[in-house]
Enzyme design. Structure first.
Site, PDB file in Angstrom:
ATOM      1  CG  HIS A  82      -8.965  -0.953  -0.272  1.00  0.00           C
ATOM      2  ND1 HIS A  82      -8.338  -1.011   0.967  1.00  0.00           N
ATOM      3  CD2 HIS A  82     -10.273  -1.203  -0.035  1.00  0.00           C
ATOM      4  CE1 HIS A  82      -9.242  -1.283   1.894  1.00  0.00           C
ATOM      5  NE2 HIS A  82     -10.424  -1.391   1.324  1.00  0.00           N
ATOM      6  N   GLY A 133      -3.178   3.590   8.170  1.00  0.00           N
ATOM      7  CA  GLY A 133      -2.110   2.607   8.233  1.00  0.00           C
ATOM      8  C   GLY A 133      -1.572   2.518   9.655  1.00  0.00           C
ATOM      9  CB  SER A 165      -0.885  -0.001   1.240  1.00  0.00           C
ATOM     10  OG  SER A 165      -1.388   1.313   1.441  1.00  0.00           O
ATOM     11  CG  ASP A 200      -5.528  -3.448   3.296  1.00  0.00           C
ATOM     12  OD1 ASP A 200      -4.485  -3.061   3.854  1.00  0.00           O
ATOM     13  OD2 ASP A 200      -6.275  -2.693   2.633  1.00  0.00           O
ATOM     14  N   GLY A 201      -4.073  -4.711   6.359  1.00  0.00           N
ATOM     15  CA  GLY A 201      -4.076  -4.091   7.678  1.00  0.00           C
ATOM     16  C   GLY A 201      -3.174  -4.820   8.647  1.00  0.00           C
ATOM     17  N   GLY A 202      -2.088  -4.163   9.039  1.00  0.00           N
ATOM     18  CA  GLY A 202      -1.201  -4.764  10.032  1.00  0.00           C
ATOM     19  C   GLY A 202      -0.419  -5.965   9.532  1.00  0.00           C
ATOM     20  CG  MET A 214     -11.437   1.825   2.349  1.00  0.00           C
ATOM     21  SD  MET A 214      -9.863   1.984   3.221  1.00  0.00           S
ATOM     22  CE  MET A 214      -8.787   2.226   1.822  1.00  0.00           C
ATOM     23  CG  MET A 251     -10.975  -4.203   5.340  1.00  0.00           C
ATOM     24  SD  MET A 251      -9.528  -3.551   4.474  1.00  0.00           S
ATOM     25  CE  MET A 251      -8.724  -2.577   5.749  1.00  0.00           C
ATOM     26  CG  ASP A 275      -5.254   1.971   0.920  1.00  0.00           C
ATOM     27  OD1 ASP A 275      -6.063   1.032   0.896  1.00  0.00           O
ATOM     28  OD2 ASP A 275      -4.063   1.840   1.273  1.00  0.00           O
ATOM     29  CG  MET A 333      -9.007   6.182   2.421  1.00  0.00           C
ATOM     30  SD  MET A 333      -8.189   6.308   4.026  1.00  0.00           S
ATOM     31  CE  MET A 333      -7.142   4.863   3.984  1.00  0.00           C
TER      32      MET A 333
HETATM   33  C1  DX5 Z   1      -6.161   0.898   5.727  1.00  0.00           C
HETATM   34  C2  DX5 Z   1      -5.721   0.642   4.313  1.00  0.00           C
HETATM   35  C3  DX5 Z   1      -4.488  -0.145   4.211  1.00  0.00           C
HETATM   36  C4  DX5 Z   1      -3.284   0.459   4.891  1.00  0.00           C
HETATM   37  C5  DX5 Z   1      -2.432  -0.636   5.391  1.00  0.00           C
HETATM   38  O1  DX5 Z   1      -7.458   1.345   5.735  1.00  0.00           O
HETATM   39  O2  DX5 Z   1      -6.718  -0.053   3.598  1.00  0.00           O
HETATM   40  O3  DX5 Z   1      -4.197  -0.505   2.871  1.00  0.00           O
HETATM   41  O4  DX5 Z   1      -2.508   1.273   4.059  1.00  0.00           O
HETATM   42  O5  DX5 Z   1      -1.424  -0.118   6.160  1.00  0.00           O
HETATM   43  P1  DX5 Z   1      -0.678  -1.030   7.244  1.00  0.00           P
HETATM   44  O6  DX5 Z   1      -0.004  -2.129   6.482  1.00  0.00           O
HETATM   45  O7  DX5 Z   1       0.265  -0.076   7.861  1.00  0.00           O
HETATM   46  O8  DX5 Z   1      -1.711  -1.544   8.185  1.00  0.00           O
HETATM   47 ZN    ZN Z   2      -6.180  -0.884   1.597  1.00  0.00          ZN
END
Ligand code: DX5
Ligand code: ZN
Length: 222
Positions: A64, A142, A8, A173-175, A66, A135, A33, A35
């Site tokens: 992605h 992030g 990302s 996706d996430g962490g 959102m 997710m 991403d 948003m």
């Molecule tokens: C969060 C995004 C992710 C984010 C992931 O809403 O969808 O793609 O960038 O970042 P990390 O890997 O730091 O969790």
């Molecule tokens: Zn994402």
């Protein structure tokens, strides 16, 4: 099966998107991403930036979304040339219609689920999608910790896809880090998004390779 690595660019140096994308040229996709400050409490970029990045032709884009009203906006990302367009189940009016439209426009289509959204309602229509995005944080930012509570959802989706012999990708996706990627891969995920793990490392290129190796080892052992 080979893992797909989709870093990302959310937390890269956004003043140098092109340079930052070159750093991850060994990845399979760049995860972008989008948003809108309504579906999530954060604002990033939209179609003009995505179009500009596609024109640079560095990596295929995994968008992605959102955003609210994907019924209106999501097909435009496919039309612009995104390789993959993922919209959220929670925001969609007619998810199957959106999915059909994105495929008709030549992109892969993903359905995103927030951590508290159940997969149950979608198990009968998995064939309408190329990918399910599980997710593993609340979408929006992030750098949040990986939610292990979502591993069971990954297992359920993989089991349902296997039962019906579907070629369905499961994205997390996430962490996602070298540690958590193993858990996700063992549960059945095969597409891995990592933001801070890649862009906060010393060397983004090597981190992509390390994530790929960790995922591959877990997928092979399984
Ligand atoms: C969060 C995004 C992710 C984010 C992931 O809403 O969808 O793609 O960038 O970042 P990390 O890997 O730091 O969790
Ligand atoms: Zn994402």
């Amino acid at each position: 099966m080979e893992p797909t690595i989709s870093p990302s660019i959310l937390n890269c140096d956004v003043a140098d998107l092109v340079g930052e994308m070159h750093k991850i040229r060994n990845a399979d996709f760049a995860h972008v991403d989008v948003m809108d400050n309504h579906f999530v409490p954060n604002l990033t970029w939209g179609l003009p930036v995505v179009e500009a990045l596609i024109a640079k032709n560095i990596l295929p884009l995994d968008c992605h979304l959102m955003i609210n009203d994907p019924d209106r906006w999501a097909p435009q990302y496919a039309e612009a040339g995104a390789a993959s367009v993922t919209f959220h189940a929670e925001a969609a009016g007619a998810p199957l219609r959106i999915a059909r439209e994105i495929r008709r426009l030549g992109a892969k289509v993903g359905l995103g689920l927030k951590p508290t959204t159940d997969i149950h309602d979608y198990l009968d229509v998995l064939d309408a999608f190329d990918m399910i995005l599980v997710m593993t944080v609340e979408p929006g930012f992030g750098g949040q910790p990986f939610l292990e509570s979502q591993l069971e959802k990954i297992r359920r989706v993989r089991a349902a896809a296997d039962r019906r012999d579907l070629e369905l990708a499961i994205q997390v996706d996430g962490g996602v880090s070298r540690q958590t990627i193993t858990l996700a891969a063992e549960a059945g995920a095969d597409v891995f998004v990592a933001g801070s793990a890649v862009y906060r490392s010393e060397d983004a290129y090597s981190e992509v390779e390390a994530l790929r190796a960790a995922a591959k080892a877990a997928m092979c052992a399984h």
